[in-house]
Design a protein around this motif. Sequence first.
Motif, PDB file in Angstrom:
ATOM      1  N   GLN A 341       1.436  -1.154   0.016  1.00 16.09           N
ATOM      2  CA  GLN A 341      -0.010  -0.276  -0.307  1.00 16.09           C
ATOM      3  C   GLN A 341       0.564   1.781  -0.489  1.00 16.09           C
ATOM      4  N   ARG A 343       0.366   5.141  -0.137  1.00 15.30           N
ATOM      5  CA  ARG A 343      -0.670   6.538   0.480  1.00 15.30           C
ATOM      6  C   ARG A 343      -0.237   7.948   0.173  1.00 15.30           C
ATOM      7  N   ARG A 346      -5.005  11.576   0.824  1.00  9.72           N
ATOM      8  CA  ARG A 346      -6.353  10.837   1.422  1.00  9.72           C
ATOM      9  C   ARG A 346      -6.206   9.421   0.958  1.00  9.72           C
ATOM     10  N   ARG A 347      -5.696   9.181  -0.404  1.00 10.30           N
ATOM     11  CA  ARG A 347      -5.810   8.238  -0.953  1.00 10.30           C
ATOM     12  C   ARG A 347      -4.393   6.895  -0.721  1.00 10.30           C
ATOM     13  N   ILE A 348      -4.574   5.244  -0.963  1.00  9.24           N
ATOM     14  CA  ILE A 348      -4.659   4.549  -0.454  1.00  9.24           C
ATOM     15  C   ILE A 348      -4.156   3.635  -1.237  1.00  9.24           C
ATOM     16  N   THR A 371     -11.448  -2.174   1.637  1.00  5.67           N
ATOM     17  CA  THR A 371     -12.204  -1.566   2.003  1.00  5.67           C
ATOM     18  C   THR A 371     -11.533  -1.046   3.807  1.00  5.67           C
ATOM     19  N   GLY A 374      -8.902   0.458   4.377  1.00  4.33           N
ATOM     20  CA  GLY A 374      -8.212   2.169   4.099  1.00  4.33           C
ATOM     21  C   GLY A 374      -9.349   2.809   5.143  1.00  4.33           C
ATOM     22  N   GLY A 379      -7.696   6.622   5.325  1.00  2.00           N
ATOM     23  CA  GLY A 379      -8.030   7.172   3.854  1.00  2.00           C
ATOM     24  C   GLY A 379      -8.923   6.739   3.060  1.00  2.00           C
ATOM     25  N   LYS A 380      -8.768   6.983   1.555  1.00  6.37           N
ATOM     26  CA  LYS A 380      -9.386   6.092   0.947  1.00  6.37           C
ATOM     27  C   LYS A 380      -9.452   4.700  -0.149  1.00  6.37           C
ATOM     28  N   PRO A 381      -9.206   3.901   0.057  1.00  5.45           N
ATOM     29  CA  PRO A 381      -8.350   3.133  -0.422  1.00  5.45           C
ATOM     30  C   PRO A 381      -8.847   2.771  -1.915  1.00  5.45           C
TER      31      PRO A 381
END
Length: 394
Positions: A341, A343, A346-348, A371, A374, A379-381
């Motif tokens: 992952q 980062r 906010r995006r992952i 999900t 995240g 954050g938003k995955p």
Amino acid sequence: MIELSWAQVSARRLERQALAAPRTGGTQADVVAAMCGAHAQVMSAAELSIALRIDGLTRADVRRALWEERSLVKTYGPRGTVHLLPARDLPMWVDTLSRIPFAHNGFPEGIRMTPEQTVEVIEAIRVVLDGRDLTIDELSDAVVGATGPWAGDLVMPAFQTMWPRWRQAMAAAAHHGALVFGPPRGRKVTYTSPPPASAVPAPGAGGRPDEGASRDSGPVDGAVELLRHYLAGYGPATPDQFAQWLGAPRAWAARLFEAADAEPVSFEGRTAWVVRGDTAAPAQAPAGVRLLPYFDAYVVAGRPRELLYAGAAAARALAAGQAGNFPVLLVDGGVAGVWHQRRSGRRIHVTVETLRPLTRARRAELDDQVTRVGEILEGKPELTLGPVAVGPHA
């Protein structure tokens, strides 16, 4: 002799590690106790390891338990590596780790400390940290001031610089209950005394630790208790496997199995041990998809490796035979891929490399896991299925 299959053992371990389904009750300390500690060299991985096992938990909750509630402590645990441990269990860990016989000091003559110097440094650390949170530089000044200039000699090569002599005793100081990690001060790490909830006593008189040397060579109460925790979570297991996980001599571990009155069982045709009377296994086959982070306890402590990392998993997800260097995709209790992952705000960005095709049901479970990752990391995955280009973590 009771016979247990790999499928039964996988299902048993998944259930006890809260990986068959996340816990909806209990505390973080309960979960970390069942794990026998969460590896925390990579703190984000430790946060993910714990939060994956408790419904609705996030990394903020783990940080709160560690730095505000102090129900968890960050310290040097098995094999001298950084772990999160339950504060309530710290006396058990200190009693065990401070008694493991010291095998070999790898520092050459002129660098390594004598047993007497190590004792002096540990006691200095215990005194100067009492009620204080100190950065490594502040702690170094205090230790050198309390012991003498010899402790500050820059003789230890480390990351293109040199560390003072006394720092070779840091893990031993933790193993003797003299220090734990304190709350970060900005980007700086701090060290402090164990929290009051842990009630760690100073080692008994006569201790002569030498960067991890034992107070004596006999396994006693704390070590027996820790072995039972380990067997409950990762059994059936052998003395050799326990010794490798803990970082202890094999002969010492074998004597500990005798002291604990462990029960032998037949595990895939080999003799291994469980806590006496604890031979039950779930009726259901191991099932489920999980994304386990770097050095998750399930794969580090789980043995045999050739069953956990079957087929192509051994070549792809182990690093020179060592588990944990890659985050892994776990399918039905076995390693079935690797993931990573990254980062960006906010995006992952989550990339998962599978070693075998996923059924539609397993793919849906993977989406749910992404999900959940995240949610934990706040954050938003975004999921990509494909090769993971990142190499193993050191």
